[in-house]
Design an enzyme around this catalytic site. Sequence first.
Site, PDB file in Angstrom:
ATOM      1  CG  ASP A  42      -1.970  -1.102   1.154  1.00  0.00           C
ATOM      2  OD1 ASP A  42      -2.364  -1.472   0.029  1.00  0.00           O
ATOM      3  OD2 ASP A  42      -2.375  -1.597   2.219  1.00  0.00           O
ATOM      4  CE  LYS A  64       0.127  -6.603  -8.205  1.00  0.00           C
ATOM      5  NZ  LYS A  64      -0.242  -5.646  -7.170  1.00  0.00           N
ATOM      6  CD  GLU A  96       0.840  -2.429  -9.213  1.00  0.00           C
ATOM      7  OE1 GLU A  96       0.472  -2.345  -8.017  1.00  0.00           O
ATOM      8  OE2 GLU A  96       0.095  -2.118 -10.171  1.00  0.00           O
ATOM      9  N   GLY A  97       5.054  -4.850  -9.343  1.00  0.00           N
ATOM     10  CA  GLY A  97       5.350  -5.948  -8.436  1.00  0.00           C
ATOM     11  C   GLY A  97       4.278  -6.113  -7.372  1.00  0.00           C
ATOM     12  CB  ALA A  98       3.164  -8.778  -5.372  1.00  0.00           C
ATOM     13  N   GLY A 126       1.583   2.840  -2.938  1.00  0.00           N
ATOM     14  CA  GLY A 126       1.196   3.646  -4.092  1.00  0.00           C
ATOM     15  C   GLY A 126       1.697   3.112  -5.421  1.00  0.00           C
ATOM     16  CE  LYS A 127       3.509  -2.877  -5.256  1.00  0.00           C
ATOM     17  NZ  LYS A 127       2.956  -2.691  -3.877  1.00  0.00           N
ATOM     18  CB  THR A 128      -1.974   0.489  -8.225  1.00  0.00           C
ATOM     19  OG1 THR A 128      -1.745  -0.825  -7.698  1.00  0.00           O
ATOM     20  CG2 THR A 128      -2.978   0.409  -9.361  1.00  0.00           C
TER      21      THR A 128
END
Length: 205
Positions: A12, A32, A98-100, A14-16
């Site tokens: 959480d 992703k 996008e990573g996790a 702010g990657k997205t």
Amino acid sequence: MKKYFVTAIGTDSGKTVVSTILAHALQADYWKPIQCGTPKDSDTVFKLLRSRHSIIYDEAYFLKSPMSPHAAAKIENTTIDLGQIKTPPTDGNDLIIEGAGGVLVPLNDQDFVIDLAAQLDAEVVLVSNHYLGSINHTLLTINELKRKNIKVKGIIFNGSENPYTEEIILKHSGYKSLLRINKEENLNEDTINKYAIKLFESWNE
């Protein structure tokens, strides 16, 4: 075609939102590879992107449980195999991956998110969100990226301006600041467009 891997100092961070800004600024595609839980981040990116130039690719692994990928996979009686995660056949566009979670989030019993970035040979964009303790978490993440010899494009700071925090991180990392995203009351296409313009202006400086 260039590949950029968006990772962060935690969950959480702010990657997205950063991935959406990058996709818009670079007119890039989005992917992703590993999604845990819903709503899907790819759906959020689709809703926030003003331009329909970008292609949004399906996940290599979609796991229903909103938890660490290695745990979600075990619950669903599967194993995340990095060898099965292949870059989508893009049409020449740059690709935002996008990573996790953060770089040391486990994907299975051996591999971490940072190993996925290395396998995909993507340049990292690191998201550092401001909170008490974020300097430590950011520098620890940077040390791991350097230890693994991962290419890094730069850092995007997320949160209200904190010059002392940003200055010390940039000094000890040697990375450049690509952008700072302030706290926004409304997150919509106009917000993404505003930051995409700022990012585009600083991208190749």
